[in-house]
Structure formats: C-alpha cells, structure tokens
Write an enzyme that holds these catalytic residues in place. Sequence first.
Site, PDB file in Angstrom:
ATOM      1  N   LYS A   1       0.789  -1.187   0.116  1.00  0.00           N
ATOM      2  CA  LYS A   1      -0.067   0.089   0.040  1.00  0.00           C
ATOM      3  C   LYS A   1       0.857   1.305   0.008  1.00  0.00           C
ATOM      4  O   LYS A   1       2.035   1.127   0.410  1.00  0.00           O
ATOM      5  CB  LYS A   1      -0.971   0.088   1.169  1.00  0.00           C
TER       6      LYS A   1
ATOM      7  N   ARG B   1      -9.731 -12.670   2.256  1.00  0.00           N
ATOM      8  CA  ARG B   1     -10.664 -13.657   1.807  1.00  0.00           C
ATOM      9  C   ARG B   1      -9.991 -14.999   1.734  1.00  0.00           C
ATOM     10  O   ARG B   1     -10.486 -16.111   1.745  1.00  0.00           O
ATOM     11  CB  ARG B   1     -11.187 -13.229   0.350  1.00  0.00           C
TER      12      ARG B   1
END
Length: 330
Positions: free
Chosen positions: A106, A181
């Site tokens: 990020k 996920r």
Amino acid sequence: AERGRVFAATTMLARDLANSPHSHLSASKLADVAVAHGPARGLEVEIFDKEQLIEMGCGGLLGVNQGSSEPPRMIKLRYTPTSGPAGHLGLVGKGVMYDSGGLAIKPGDEVHAQMKNDMSGAAAVFAAMLHLGASRCPVAVTAWLMCTDNMPSGTAMALGDVLTVRGGTTVEVVNTDAEGRLVMADALVLATEEPVDAIVDIATLTGACMRALGTKVAGVMGTDAALVAQVESAAGATGEPVWELPVDRRYRSELDSPVADLRNLGGANAGAITAALFLSEFVGDVPWAHIDIAGTAQSTGDAGWQTAGCTGFGARLLLQLAIDFEGASS
C-alpha cells in the site's frame, strides 16, 4: 440497564483491540488474550499454531503469513449455553493484525497507517463471544478468528502463486492485497465441518464496499434470505446499519483462473460482490451471510455512539444476532 452495560462493554472491547497498534497486538498476543479471558467468560478456547495449521491444510492463512516474522494463529472459541442450545451459529472473523498489502504494498499514507484496523472483524467476533454468557444467549456459538500479518519480505506470497485452501480448493493469487478472503476461506471450510446451522463472517474486506455504501453503512450479502434478514434485524436493533448487496452469479466468471480453481480477485468493478462470490465457494450448502465493514470500521471523528478511530462496529450486531438466532432456511 444491565443489558445496556453488557452491549456497551462489547463495543468498547472491540474498539480497544482494533485501536491497539500492530506492535502491541500480534496474532500470538491476541491468542494469549483469548486464553487469559475466554475461560472466565464461559468459553472453550483452542489455539492453533503454524505447525498445526500446516497439518490442517490451512493454505490460505499460511500463504498470507509467509512474509511475516510473526507466526499465525487460529483462535477457536466455543460458547455452550447452560440449557440445551436452541441452535448452533458459526462466526468467522478476519484477523489481519496489520495489512501492508504484502508485495502489492500500500502507499505510505493515512490509509496505510490505519491498517492496524484490518483485524476489526476478529475483534468484533471476539468481543461478542466474551459477552454471550452475560447476555444469557440460548444458542451455541463457535467462532474462528484467522490471525496473521500481511507483510512484504523475501519469503512473502507472490503474485501468481497458487495456494491450496483447507478442503483442497486451489487459488491463484493475482493480488496479495486481497488477502482477507484467503484467510477466511480456511475458516469457512472448517465451519462447514463442525457442523453449524449457519455461518456469518465479518471483515474489513473491500474498498469497493466503502465506495458503494460509504462509512456509515456496512454491506451484507449471503446465500440465505432468512439469515440475511436476521442480520438486518440485529443491525436495526443495535444501531449498526447494513445494506444488502447481491451475490450475483453473473460476475462469477471473473474469478475463473487458467491455473487454479479460483483467482482471489475479480475485475475492476463490483469488487464487494466478487469478494462475496469468492467466499461463497467455501460454505457449501450451509446458510451463510457476509458482513463487509471496510467503511464502518474507522471513523475520522466523533459521531453519535462512534468515537474517532476504530469504531468497534459489528460487535453489538453479532451479540444481538446470536441471542436472537433462529436458524435459517432459504
């Protein structure tokens, strides 16, 4: 008054956990907290370390953990009411203690600094579990908290890697920042093996959900209308609003992979829906609902019951859901 105190304490605990800096609250430290406080609150606590997770084939959690110097932990909590349980609810919480994005790192901005909050789902589940006994919950509840960092290093999971999740499903990693996920997939499979009457997971999962619903409303998606309705009812009762998004199978082909059963990311659009579609692959026929709190987990300032910083959103919702749980049927 006592009920209000219990529900307030639930949110405050979830806030405190999510607001704890990454350097203060690792996966193993959260496991220590569970061992220290769970039994006194009537919970059975099991902690699974890296070696056990390898034996169990939890390749999603292990893959995300590859780049971290901190070992992973799966925290399993079980609550059983004193009288015969009126049902059995499974809860799954995303516990990414710090999300750097892995090799898909990020940018160094305020959002990155907030990524200690990427375990807000696990914090909400943990806080709700600790207060089930005080709420005299009539339902048995089992929870799985999937805890790890997502870090870049020479051993980190790479784009293009293929992971094997619990149960044998293979997943091509096309973005290491779609890690939540992956860790939750293992837990969803474990929940179906319990078995439970229904599964509800909660996670700071997608920026797409935040783009769609903002920072005041969480997304809810699921395979069972009755279960989604129960989530909505609990949300209304506790002031933690949710809005249903569709688990639309027309987007499923975006998860197709030429080298694995699935890829971990869909196309540029409908990201909240494709994330839910990914998770739905691991729940089998068990009624399931997914709560995406990416937008609601953090507040830039005081607003109503929410304080600036991590909000603890979802903790009261899950507690209310467990108390009122009636099973689910499509």
